[in-house]
Scaffold this active site. Sequence first.
Site, mmCIF file in Angstrom:
data_model
loop_
_atom_site.group_PDB
_atom_site.id
_atom_site.type_symbol
_atom_site.label_atom_id
_atom_site.label_comp_id
_atom_site.label_asym_id
_atom_site.label_seq_id
_atom_site.Cartn_x
_atom_site.Cartn_y
_atom_site.Cartn_z
ATOM 1 N N GLU A 163 -11.977 4.098 -5.088
ATOM 2 C CA GLU A 163 -12.345 2.687 -5.147
ATOM 3 C C GLU A 163 -12.594 2.299 -6.602
ATOM 4 O O GLU A 163 -13.045 3.122 -7.412
ATOM 5 C CB GLU A 163 -13.608 2.440 -4.334
ATOM 6 N N ARG A 170 0.870 -1.197 0.000
ATOM 7 C CA ARG A 170 0.000 0.000 0.000
ATOM 8 C C ARG A 170 0.894 1.230 0.000
ATOM 9 O O ARG A 170 1.858 1.305 0.753
ATOM 10 C CB ARG A 170 -0.895 -0.019 1.239
ATOM 11 N N ARG A 178 -1.514 -5.124 4.737
ATOM 12 C CA ARG A 178 -0.715 -4.727 3.572
ATOM 13 C C ARG A 178 0.573 -4.074 4.038
ATOM 14 O O ARG A 178 0.613 -3.396 5.070
ATOM 15 C CB ARG A 178 -1.511 -3.748 2.698
#
Length: 208
Positions: free
Chosen positions: A82, A74, A116
Amino acid sequence: MQLISLFTAYLLLTTSLPAPAQTVRAVAVPVGAAPKPVPAAPRRGTGPEYGTVRRVLDADTYEVLLPAGLVRVRLPGVDAPELSQPFGKQAADSVARLLIGRVLEVERLGQDSYGRTLTSLRVGMSAGPLAGPFRRRWLRLDSLVVVRGWAWAYEPGQAVPALAGLQELAQRQRRGLWRCGAAKVVRPGIWRAFNKQEKASAWRGCAW
Protein backbone atom coordinates in the site's frame (compact mmCIF):
# COMPACT_ATOMS: atom_id res chain seq x y z
CA MET A 1 13.84 -25.13 -19.26
CA GLN A 2 15.98 -24.02 -16.32
CA LEU A 3 18.36 -22.23 -18.68
CA ILE A 4 15.45 -20.33 -20.21
CA SER A 5 14.24 -19.31 -16.74
CA LEU A 6 17.70 -18.15 -15.71
CA PHE A 7 18.10 -16.16 -18.93
CA THR A 8 14.69 -14.54 -18.43
CA ALA A 9 15.60 -13.58 -14.86
CA TYR A 10 18.89 -12.13 -16.14
CA LEU A 11 17.03 -9.94 -18.67
CA LEU A 12 14.59 -8.74 -16.03
CA LEU A 13 17.36 -7.83 -13.61
CA THR A 14 19.65 -6.14 -16.12
CA THR A 15 17.10 -4.11 -18.10
CA SER A 16 18.18 -0.52 -17.58
CA LEU A 17 16.11 2.07 -15.76
CA PRO A 18 16.12 5.85 -16.27
CA ALA A 19 18.59 7.74 -14.13
CA PRO A 20 17.57 8.48 -10.52
CA ALA A 21 17.23 12.16 -11.40
CA GLN A 22 14.14 11.26 -13.44
CA THR A 23 12.27 9.93 -10.37
CA VAL A 24 8.59 10.92 -10.36
CA ARG A 25 6.00 10.50 -7.64
CA ALA A 26 3.59 7.67 -8.30
CA VAL A 27 0.62 9.81 -7.35
CA ALA A 28 1.49 12.51 -9.89
CA VAL A 29 3.20 11.12 -12.98
CA PRO A 30 3.89 14.24 -15.13
CA VAL A 31 2.29 13.17 -18.39
CA GLY A 32 -0.30 15.91 -18.77
CA ALA A 33 -3.83 16.25 -17.49
CA ALA A 34 -5.33 12.80 -17.08
CA PRO A 35 -8.94 12.29 -18.18
CA LYS A 36 -11.33 10.56 -15.81
CA PRO A 37 -10.57 6.82 -15.84
CA VAL A 38 -13.12 4.42 -17.29
CA PRO A 39 -13.59 1.24 -15.20
CA ALA A 40 -13.71 -0.91 -18.35
CA ALA A 41 -13.55 0.83 -21.71
CA PRO A 42 -15.13 -1.08 -24.62
CA ARG A 43 -12.85 -3.51 -26.39
CA ARG A 44 -12.04 -2.70 -30.01
CA GLY A 45 -11.10 -5.62 -32.22
CA THR A 46 -9.23 -8.77 -31.19
CA GLY A 47 -5.65 -9.48 -30.21
CA PRO A 48 -3.45 -7.33 -27.96
CA GLU A 49 -3.97 -3.62 -27.43
CA TYR A 50 -1.19 -1.07 -27.17
CA GLY A 51 -1.12 1.96 -24.91
CA THR A 52 0.84 4.08 -22.46
CA VAL A 53 0.65 4.58 -18.71
CA ARG A 54 -0.92 7.84 -17.58
CA ARG A 55 -0.78 7.30 -13.82
CA VAL A 56 0.69 4.78 -11.41
CA LEU A 57 -1.62 4.39 -8.40
CA ASP A 58 0.59 1.83 -6.72
CA ALA A 59 3.04 -0.79 -7.94
CA ASP A 60 0.30 -3.11 -9.22
CA THR A 61 -2.48 -0.70 -10.28
CA TYR A 62 -2.26 1.81 -13.15
CA GLU A 63 -4.28 4.03 -15.46
CA VAL A 64 -3.44 3.10 -19.06
CA LEU A 65 -4.50 5.03 -22.15
CA LEU A 66 -5.73 2.59 -24.83
CA PRO A 67 -7.38 3.28 -28.22
CA ALA A 68 -10.77 2.83 -26.52
CA GLY A 69 -9.99 5.31 -23.73
CA LEU A 70 -8.43 5.45 -20.28
CA VAL A 71 -8.68 2.20 -18.31
CA ARG A 72 -7.76 1.48 -14.69
CA VAL A 73 -5.94 -1.83 -14.71
CA ARG A 74 -4.75 -4.28 -12.05
CA LEU A 75 -1.77 -6.55 -12.63
CA PRO A 76 -2.65 -10.10 -11.51
CA GLY A 77 -0.08 -12.49 -10.07
CA VAL A 78 1.48 -9.82 -7.82
CA ASP A 79 0.60 -7.89 -4.68
CA ALA A 80 2.27 -4.53 -4.13
CA PRO A 81 2.59 -2.64 -0.83
CA GLU A 82 0.00 0.00 0.00
CA LEU A 83 1.17 3.58 -0.59
CA SER A 84 0.66 4.23 3.13
CA GLN A 85 2.96 1.42 4.25
CA PRO A 86 6.76 1.42 4.25
CA PHE A 87 8.25 1.08 0.75
CA GLY A 88 4.84 1.59 -0.90
CA LYS A 89 5.68 4.93 -2.51
CA GLN A 90 9.19 3.80 -3.41
CA ALA A 91 7.85 0.71 -5.18
CA ALA A 92 5.26 2.76 -7.07
CA ASP A 93 7.87 5.34 -8.06
CA SER A 94 10.13 2.56 -9.36
CA VAL A 95 7.33 1.24 -11.58
CA ALA A 96 6.56 4.79 -12.78
CA ARG A 97 10.19 5.34 -13.79
CA LEU A 98 10.16 2.06 -15.70
CA LEU A 99 6.89 2.66 -17.58
CA ILE A 100 6.88 6.36 -18.37
CA GLY A 101 7.42 6.99 -22.08
CA ARG A 102 7.27 3.28 -22.97
CA VAL A 103 4.67 1.33 -24.92
CA LEU A 104 2.62 -1.32 -23.13
CA GLU A 105 1.13 -4.43 -24.74
CA VAL A 106 -2.17 -5.09 -22.98
CA GLU A 107 -4.27 -8.25 -22.83
CA ARG A 108 -7.51 -7.97 -20.89
CA LEU A 109 -8.34 -10.90 -18.63
CA GLY A 110 -11.55 -9.75 -16.91
CA GLN A 111 -12.46 -7.59 -13.92
CA ASP A 112 -11.84 -7.81 -10.19
CA SER A 113 -14.32 -7.07 -7.39
CA TYR A 114 -13.26 -3.38 -7.36
CA GLY A 115 -14.13 -2.83 -11.02
CA ARG A 116 -10.51 -2.73 -12.18
CA THR A 117 -9.62 -4.45 -15.43
CA LEU A 118 -7.28 -7.40 -14.85
CA THR A 119 -4.63 -7.32 -17.54
CA SER A 120 -1.52 -9.12 -18.65
CA LEU A 121 1.01 -6.40 -19.43
CA ARG A 122 4.26 -6.47 -21.36
CA VAL A 123 6.51 -3.45 -21.57
CA GLY A 124 8.47 -2.64 -24.71
CA MET A 125 12.17 -2.20 -23.97
CA SER A 126 14.88 -1.20 -26.41
CA ALA A 127 16.40 -4.19 -28.18
CA GLY A 128 19.77 -2.40 -28.40
CA PRO A 129 21.45 0.02 -30.81
CA LEU A 130 22.17 -2.64 -33.44
CA ALA A 131 18.54 -3.79 -33.66
CA GLY A 132 17.17 -0.55 -35.16
CA PRO A 133 14.88 2.12 -33.66
CA PHE A 134 11.64 0.15 -34.05
CA ARG A 135 12.74 -3.17 -32.53
CA ARG A 136 11.71 -3.95 -28.95
CA ARG A 137 12.06 -6.70 -26.40
CA TRP A 138 8.72 -7.32 -24.74
CA LEU A 139 9.12 -8.15 -21.04
CA ARG A 140 6.31 -9.27 -18.72
CA LEU A 141 5.61 -6.57 -16.16
CA ASP A 142 4.49 -8.99 -13.45
CA SER A 143 7.87 -10.74 -13.62
CA LEU A 144 9.72 -7.43 -13.57
CA VAL A 145 8.03 -6.08 -10.45
CA VAL A 146 8.59 -9.32 -8.53
CA VAL A 147 12.23 -9.96 -9.49
CA ARG A 148 13.14 -6.36 -8.64
CA GLY A 149 11.51 -6.59 -5.24
CA TRP A 150 8.68 -4.12 -5.90
CA ALA A 151 5.88 -6.59 -5.09
CA TRP A 152 5.13 -10.07 -3.78
CA ALA A 153 4.31 -13.03 -5.99
CA TYR A 154 0.59 -13.51 -5.33
CA GLU A 155 -1.81 -16.14 -6.61
CA PRO A 156 -4.84 -16.84 -4.38
CA GLY A 157 -5.71 -20.51 -4.15
CA GLN A 158 -2.21 -21.66 -5.13
CA ALA A 159 0.23 -22.93 -2.50
CA VAL A 160 3.14 -21.80 -4.70
CA PRO A 161 2.53 -18.74 -6.90
CA ALA A 162 3.77 -18.92 -10.49
CA LEU A 163 6.33 -16.17 -9.81
CA ALA A 164 7.62 -17.63 -6.53
CA GLY A 165 11.02 -18.40 -8.05
CA LEU A 166 11.55 -14.76 -9.03
CA GLN A 167 10.54 -13.65 -5.53
CA GLU A 168 13.11 -16.01 -4.02
CA LEU A 169 15.75 -14.47 -6.29
CA ALA A 170 14.79 -10.96 -5.15
CA GLN A 171 14.94 -12.11 -1.53
CA ARG A 172 18.39 -13.65 -1.93
CA GLN A 173 19.69 -10.45 -3.51
CA ARG A 174 17.87 -8.25 -0.97
CA ARG A 175 16.26 -6.12 -3.63
CA GLY A 176 13.51 -3.57 -2.89
CA LEU A 177 11.09 -4.87 -0.26
CA TRP A 178 13.61 -7.45 0.86
CA ARG A 179 16.40 -4.95 1.62
CA CYS A 180 16.31 -5.74 5.35
CA GLY A 181 15.37 -9.41 5.08
CA ALA A 182 12.13 -11.34 4.71
CA ALA A 183 11.32 -11.15 8.44
CA LYS A 184 10.83 -7.37 8.15
CA VAL A 185 8.28 -7.55 5.33
CA VAL A 186 4.54 -7.19 6.02
CA ARG A 187 2.03 -8.16 3.34
CA PRO A 188 -0.61 -5.54 2.40
CA GLY A 189 -3.47 -7.66 3.74
CA ILE A 190 -1.79 -7.83 7.16
CA TRP A 191 -0.83 -4.15 7.04
CA ARG A 192 -4.46 -3.11 6.49
CA ALA A 193 -5.46 -5.04 9.64
CA PHE A 194 -2.78 -3.35 11.79
CA ASN A 195 -3.77 -0.73 14.32
CA LYS A 196 -2.06 2.67 14.46
CA GLN A 197 0.59 1.55 16.95
CA GLU A 198 1.46 -1.58 14.95
CA LYS A 199 1.84 0.47 11.77
CA ALA A 200 4.08 2.98 13.54
CA SER A 201 6.49 0.25 14.65
CA ALA A 202 6.53 -1.79 11.41
CA TRP A 203 9.82 -1.82 9.45
CA ARG A 204 11.30 0.82 11.73
CA GLY A 205 14.93 1.52 10.89
CA CYS A 206 14.82 -0.10 7.44
CA ALA A 207 15.52 2.13 4.42
CA TRP A 208 14.69 1.44 0.74
